[in-house]
Enzyme design. Structure first.
Site, PDB file in Angstrom:
ATOM      1  CB  CYS A 130      -0.905  -0.020   1.177  1.00 24.92           C
ATOM      2  SG  CYS A 130      -2.061  -1.239   1.587  1.00 24.92           S
TER       3      CYS A 130
ATOM      4  NE  ARG B  20       4.314   1.752  -0.715  1.00 27.91           N
ATOM      5  CZ  ARG B  20       5.609   1.753   0.089  1.00 27.91           C
ATOM      6  NH1 ARG B  20       6.623   1.926  -0.582  1.00 27.91           N
ATOM      7  NH2 ARG B  20       5.626   1.221   1.204  1.00 27.91           N
TER       8      ARG B  20
ATOM      9  CD1 TRP C 115      -0.512  -6.291  -3.307  1.00 34.68           C
ATOM     10  CD2 TRP C 115      -0.578  -6.815  -1.236  1.00 34.68           C
ATOM     11  NE1 TRP C 115      -0.338  -7.648  -3.309  1.00 34.68           N
ATOM     12  CE2 TRP C 115      -0.136  -7.939  -2.211  1.00 34.68           C
ATOM     13  CE3 TRP C 115      -0.516  -6.872  -0.068  1.00 34.68           C
ATOM     14  CZ2 TRP C 115       0.083  -9.070  -1.416  1.00 34.68           C
ATOM     15  CZ3 TRP C 115      -0.414  -8.261   0.521  1.00 34.68           C
ATOM     16  CH2 TRP C 115       0.112  -9.484  -0.106  1.00 34.68           C
TER      17      TRP C 115
ATOM     18  N   GLY D 148       0.100  -0.894   6.625  1.00 34.65           N
ATOM     19  CA  GLY D 148       0.469  -1.817   7.444  1.00 34.65           C
ATOM     20  C   GLY D 148      -0.345  -2.747   7.958  1.00 34.65           C
TER      21      GLY D 148
ATOM     22  CD  GLU E  83      15.886 -12.399 -10.377  1.00 33.20           C
ATOM     23  OE1 GLU E  83      15.545 -12.954  -9.142  1.00 33.20           O
ATOM     24  OE2 GLU E  83      15.273 -11.291 -10.760  1.00 33.20           O
TER      25      GLU E  83
ATOM     26  CE  LYS F  64      12.126 -10.628 -12.316  1.00 32.39           C
ATOM     27  NZ  LYS F  64      12.978 -10.339 -11.255  1.00 32.39           N
TER      28      LYS F  64
ATOM     29  CD  GLU G  76       8.452 -10.895 -10.546  1.00 28.16           C
ATOM     30  OE1 GLU G  76       8.362 -10.984  -9.401  1.00 28.16           O
ATOM     31  OE2 GLU G  76      10.028 -10.870 -10.754  1.00 28.16           O
TER      32      GLU G  76
ATOM     33  CG  HIS H 230      18.049 -37.128  -7.255  1.00 23.41           C
ATOM     34  ND1 HIS H 230      18.387 -38.457  -7.115  1.00 23.41           N
ATOM     35  CD2 HIS H 230      19.143 -36.251  -7.638  1.00 23.41           C
ATOM     36  CE1 HIS H 230      19.684 -38.538  -7.138  1.00 23.41           C
ATOM     37  NE2 HIS H 230      20.177 -37.423  -7.641  1.00 23.41           N
TER      38      HIS H 230
HETATM   39  C1  G6P Z   1       8.946  -8.223  -3.991  1.00 17.71           C
HETATM   40  C2  G6P Z   1       9.509  -7.487  -5.273  1.00 17.71           C
HETATM   41  C3  G6P Z   1      10.730  -8.273  -5.578  1.00 17.71           C
HETATM   42  C4  G6P Z   1      12.056  -8.172  -4.554  1.00 17.71           C
HETATM   43  C5  G6P Z   1      11.510  -8.621  -3.268  1.00 17.71           C
HETATM   44  C6  G6P Z   1      12.126  -8.153  -1.984  1.00 17.71           C
HETATM   45  O1  G6P Z   1       8.617  -9.349  -4.220  1.00 17.71           O
HETATM   46  O2  G6P Z   1       8.447  -7.976  -6.446  1.00 17.71           O
HETATM   47  O3  G6P Z   1      11.350  -7.742  -6.918  1.00 17.71           O
HETATM   48  O4  G6P Z   1      12.994  -8.967  -4.899  1.00 17.71           O
HETATM   49  O5  G6P Z   1      10.146  -7.942  -2.969  1.00 17.71           O
HETATM   50  O6  G6P Z   1      12.333  -6.620  -2.059  1.00 17.71           O
HETATM   51  P1  G6P Z   1      13.327  -5.970  -1.556  1.00 17.71           P
HETATM   52  O7  G6P Z   1      12.811  -4.151  -1.988  1.00 17.71           O
HETATM   53  O8  G6P Z   1      13.583  -6.110  -0.105  1.00 17.71           O
HETATM   54  O9  G6P Z   1      14.608  -6.026  -2.396  1.00 17.71           O
END
Ligand code: G6P
Length: 612
Positions: A2, A27, A76, A103, A484, A488, A491, A507
């Site tokens: 948020c 956010r 959110w 929060g 990673e 990507k 997501e 396995h």
């Molecule tokens: C979210 C974002 C990611 C990020 C993760 C950690 O999931 O979408 O891209 O890696 O949070 O966030 P930070 O700001 O702590 O790197």
């Protein structure tokens, strides 16, 4: 998650609030709302489910709400589904107070029951509404907003950044924070509160960072900050040097695409000032050789992609430092009784510097007496401020939810820190120190060469976008990079995707390979290339379609066997993931584009995860 914003000024608040929210949609973006106070109409609030465009439409760009004082929110959802009722601002039963919140209020049920017994009616399922109703109750009792806010803060548990306006206070908004980010901004036409600097960058670069337990009263002319006993505090102002245009799309179709292209420059900015006269020179962090030798443990703790940086680093640092390095998910760290003591170094990696789990891990590490170092992108963020030391990645603002340039800058900064520590220990193998620094200096140009393959990646995206399930396989650094790349893809394209250490295939996972299954085989790690090839053969024999990633050196061999191959330049082996990840980001991007996904704002996600 948020985002909240507030404005107290001499001009209309609503358009400014909407503009600020548009910068913070990353956010959270399942609903949004604003409340504005005017002398004619008192408090007016408008909320809309869905993206911010809906609220823009509903309010005619803010024109429907007049008044120079207001608050806004982009949500959110945590408590209660995303709908108009659950969207913020929430309004007290008597209609006099409006409140936005980022929060979670942990004891909201218990407070709600008390208020229900007093006959107060609720209109939403949120934890937040409890706060505004409690505030309304206390305000009726004591007649002072500040006093009522103080009483509420003493009663609630959890995390919060609040923005509050009241119809009886024509000029002032009140803000409070605990464990959720909140900044104060000092503008020409008025003053601000916001979850994030980018929300107000268009209007001011002068900010202060609110600390836990602080309360602020913001008017057009003044910003007064108090502690919980309402003792006035002096706040230091800082100047933010981020470029406004860096937080804008600037003609690119998506922030993610723009940020992928910005990586060579971001990496150059992060690395080059930190290499002086052929040595790594870290700003804000230093250790003596003895301190490093005495380290009992090194932990790297993070979430999401930042955690994946840690996984790459484990391979690299153990090679450079000859010490065990533990990589932990921040969400697991604090509940796993970590073996941190005063001889431990705990490194928290975070783009936002606000991720709640990473923050909690940092606090746990400090509580246990460990030495903490934050590797953070957002200057002045909570993690940056609370860690013993901070080194910044200089990636600039990253807006797309799926991180790209923050990941890349974290990776190179961790390479530098690893070199620095290894050098102090004297464990970096002969010639490697210079070779890695040379590789780092050449990296931006080689990254540009990777970006030259945009058309090929576009083609591969359209060739493979209709697969339902994808496996990324690789060994060692290729496996770490695969984690990673797989994240990507999943997501932003919503394709089921998994990264597997190739050796583990037999396995279990190999049973999932059937005719046409897409396997992205990563074979950039020279030491294990032959083994990578064997795994390609194995999955092909079971009908897999293989998209391979390799380096120039192995192009010919890979092209002979894979169905399609992506080729990146060769570099020092430990830097290879910094190159390999780029075409894989582009691959995810183009697959998502073909599938018509909302690339910058994937469903159910948010960039800054400030809830547990
Ligand atoms: C979210 C974002 C990611 C990020 C993760 C950690 O999931 O979408 O891209 O890696 O949070 O966030 P930070 O700001 O702590 O790197």
């Amino acid at each position: 998650m948020c985002g909240i914003i507030g404005f107290a000024g001499r001009v209309e608040a609503a358009p400014i609030l909407l503009e600020g929210l548009s910068r913070m949609e990353y956010r959270g973006y399942d609903s949004a709302g604003i409340a504005v106070r005017s002398d004619n109409w008192g408090l007016q609030a408008k909320k809309a489910k869905g993206r911010l465009e809906a609220l823009y439409g509903l309010t005619h760009g803010g024109a429907d709400l007049d008044g120079p004082l207001g608050i806004g929110h982009t949500r959110w959802a945590t408590h209660g589904e995303p709908n108009d009722c659950n969207a913020h601002p929430h309004i007290s039963e008597d209609g006099r107070i409006a409140l936005v919140h980022n929060g979670i209020i942990e004891n909201y049920l218990e407070i709600k029951e008390n208020l229900l017994r007093k006959g107060i009616r609720f209109t939403s399922d949120t934890d937040t509404e409890v706060v505004v109703q409690l505030l309304g109750y206390h305000y009726q009792q004591c007649g002072s907003m500040l006093e009522a806010v103080g009483r509420v803060l003493r009663r609630i548990e959890g995390s919060y950044a609040f923005g509050i306006i009241c119809s009886d206070y024509p000029n002032a908004l009140i803000a409070a924070r605990k464990d959720s980010p909140l900044i104060l901004g000092y503008g020409e036409n008025g003053n601000f509160i916001a979850s994030d600097v980018t929300a107000i960058l268009k209007y001011t670069r002068d900010v202060s960072y609110m600390e836990d337990g602080e309360i602020a009263v913001v008017t057009a002319e003044s910003v007064d900050v108090f502690d919980q006993e309402l003792t006035p505090l002096d706040k230091k102002r800082c100047r933010v040097d981020w470029d406004v245009s860096a937080a804008e799309k600037g003609g690119y179709p998506h922030f993610m695409f723009k940020e992928i292209l910005e990586q060579p420059e971001a990496v150059r900015k992060t690395v080059s000032p930190r290499v002086q006269n052929g040595r790594v020179a870290l700003d804000g962090f230093s250790m003596t050789a003895e301190e490093v030798r005495n380290l009992s443990r090194i932990y790297i703790v993070a979430c999401g992609s930042a955690y994946h940086v840690g996984v790459v680093c484990k391979y690299i640092w153990e090679r450079l430092l000859r010490r065990p390095v533990e990589v932990c998910l921040a969400s697991e760290f604090r509940y796993s009784a970590p073996l941190v003591d005063r001889n431990s170094l705990v490194i928290i990696i975070s783009q936002s510097g606000e991720t709640l789990d990473s923050m909690a891990a940092l606090r746990e590490a400090k509580r246990l007496g460990g030495r903490t170092l934050a590797v953070v992108n957002v200057v002045g963020s909570s993690i940056a401020r609370e860690a013993d030391s901070v080194i910044y990645t200089w990636a600039g603002p990253e807006i797309a939810v799926a991180t790209t340039k923050a990941y890349s800058t974290q990776l190179v900064l961790m390479d530098l820190i690893g070199l620095y520590l290894g050098d102090l220990l004297g464990t970096v193998p002969g010639g490697e120190y210079e070779a890695i620094l040379k590789g780092l200096a050449e990296l931006p140009d080689k990254m540009r060469a990777c970006l030259d393959q945009i058309q090929e990646m576009q083609y591969l995206g359209s060739r493979y976008f209709n697969h339902d399930s994808v496996f990324f396989i690789g060994r060692n650094l290729d496996y770490a990079m695969g984690l990673e790349a797989s994240l990507k893809l999943k997501e932003i394209s919503y394709i089921h995707s998994e990264a597997y250490a190739s050796g583990e295939l037999k396995h279990g996972t190999i049973s999932l390979i059937e005719e046409g299954t897409l396997v992205v085989a990563l074979g950039t790690h020279a030491a294990l290339f032959d083994k990578a090839m064997s795994n390609v053969v194995e999955v092909k024999a079971r009908g897999a379609e293989v998209l391979a990633l390799t380096t120039e050196r192995y192009r010919e061999r890979m092209e002979k066997i894979a169905d399609a191959a992506i080729v990146v330049p060769d570099t020092h082996p430990i830097l290879q993931p910094s190159l390999g990840v780029i075409p894989l980001q582009l691959f995810a991007y183009y697959v998502a584009l073909q599938r018509g996904c909302d690339i910058d704002k994937p469903r159910n996600l948010a960039k800054s995860v400030t809830v547990e």
